[in-house]
Design an enzyme around this catalytic site. Structure first.
Site, PDB file in Angstrom:
ATOM      1  N   ASN A   1      31.308  49.802  58.073  1.00  0.00           N
ATOM      2  CA  ASN A   1      32.007  50.425  56.942  1.00  0.00           C
ATOM      3  C   ASN A   1      31.931  51.935  57.118  1.00  0.00           C
ATOM      4  OD1 ASN A   1      32.624  51.627  54.444  1.00  0.00           O
ATOM      5  ND2 ASN A   1      31.769  49.936  53.264  1.00  0.00           N
TER       6      ASN A   1
ATOM      7  N   CYS B   1      35.770  55.723  49.418  1.00  0.00           N
ATOM      8  CA  CYS B   1      36.478  54.860  50.376  1.00  0.00           C
ATOM      9  C   CYS B   1      37.987  54.850  50.174  1.00  0.00           C
ATOM     10  CB  CYS B   1      35.924  53.446  50.297  1.00  0.00           C
ATOM     11  SG  CYS B   1      34.133  53.377  50.579  1.00  0.00           S
TER      12      CYS B   1
ATOM     13  N   HIS C   1      40.747  49.004  53.111  1.00  0.00           N
ATOM     14  CA  HIS C   1      39.477  49.638  53.481  1.00  0.00           C
ATOM     15  C   HIS C   1      38.557  48.580  54.071  1.00  0.00           C
ATOM     16  CE1 HIS C   1      35.538  51.289  53.332  1.00  0.00           C
ATOM     17  NE2 HIS C   1      35.190  50.658  52.221  1.00  0.00           N
TER      18      HIS C   1
END
Length: 329
Positions: A281, A114, A251
């Site tokens: 996500n 990420c 993120h």
């Protein structure tokens, strides 16, 4: 070293198919209220059977080229951040080079989960500022739906697919990059992983079905403990206060996690840009998707200062403070 690199274009892409919370309620024991309360996510985009990370990446780059009218022929390096590459090799970056017929280009895929997109931008700035390259394409592309375990309700509610790309070029007069800060806690790698060859980590046996495995509680604790302090170090390097920032772009892991990071760091939630509500996500893709949404909503303006912070599998993190030097939409 003073940066000599400027972000000159952005493009993104998400697949057409939507996976809503109500759809997930037909697959596992969950419901819309439960998911929104814990994550803030409403839906995700899901790649088609014949769409892979390279497919999404190419479409994001096409969007970048169409919007900016920038030539891609003289790109001299391609960096792709992905955890879901089509093949072990060739790289997604090599497939991009082939598609766009870039004649003299270095390529590699970057594995930083990420944090991958901020790592890619950091490396692009380094390559250009050092004088080694002049035009670098940084791409994040993820098809997480292909490695998500849809029998595990704690993880399948989170992940979606998407891609983002930025062009970084030599510009000594008007650079984008103001400061960076990074760190790694490899001991925590066991809290979020996907197996390839190894069946052990830190001497412990791993689940080896090729799907993503995450201990959400431990990742949450690490991120909310680590990122606020790292943001303070980053701001110190830039000689800025958090009040001087125009936008915080973390993120987009989980809205509750981001609310906690904002509370502990002093970042205003109303000045925080995310992409998880419509897209879930999307790992390395979440930051460029959030910036693109901010541009569409006419929030980000030319000259704004943005703090980008990527964090996740590794466990690794990297933050950047950039000046947004592109004209507003």
């Amino acid at each position: 070293m003073i940066s000599k690199a400027r972000i000159t274009a952005i493009g993104t892409y998400v697949p057409d198919k939507r996976l809503t919370n109500d759809d997930l309620a037909q697959m596992v024991e969950t419901n819309d209220e439960w998911i929104v309360q814990r994550t803030g996510i409403k839906e995700r985009r899901i790649a088609a059977e014949d769409e892979f990370s390279s497919t999404l990446a190419i479409k994001a780059i096409e969007h970048l080229a169409a919007n900016s009218k920038k030539s891609l022929e003289d790109v001299d390096f391609i960096i792709v951040a992905t955890t879901t590459d089509d093949f072990s090799f060739p790289s997604v970056a090599a497939q991009i080079q082939k598609h766009f017929h870039m004649s003299s280009t270095g390529v590699f895929d970057l594995s930083a989960a990420c944090a991958g997109f901020t790592y890619g931008l950091h490396l692009a700035n380094s390559l250009i500022t050092s004088g080694m390259h002049r035009k670098v394409l940084v791409v994040a592309a993820e098809t997480l739906s292909k490695v998500t375990d849809y029998t595990d309700r704690t993880t399948c509610i989170l992940f979606g697919d998407g891609a983002g790309a930025m062009l970084v070029e030599y510009d000594e007069e008007n650079p984008s990059f103001l400061a960076s800060h990074m760190g790694t806690n490899g001991e925590g790698g066991i809290h979020v992983y996907r197996t390839a060859m190894s069946e052990q980590m830190n001497g412990e046996p791993l689940k080896t079905n090729g799907k993503m495995v995450q201990n959400g509680r431990e990742v949450y604790k690490w991120a909310t403990r680590t990122v606020p302090g790292a943001m303070a170090e980053l701001l110190k390097k830039a000689d800025m206060t958090i009040e001087e920032l125009d936008w915080f772009v973390p993120h987009s892991a989980n809205l509750r996690m981001i609310e906690s990071i904002c509370d502990k760091s002093g970042a205003a939630i109303e000045k925080t840009l995310t992409s998880m509500v419509p897209y879930g996500n999307t790992s390395s893709s979440s930051i460029p998707l959030a910036i693109q949404l901010g541009l569409y909503d006419q929030k980000i303006k030319e000259g704004d200062s943005l703090l980008l912070y990527g964090f996740g599998g590794g466990l690794t993190h990297l933050g950047l403070i950039i000046k947004w030097n592109l004209p507003s939409y």
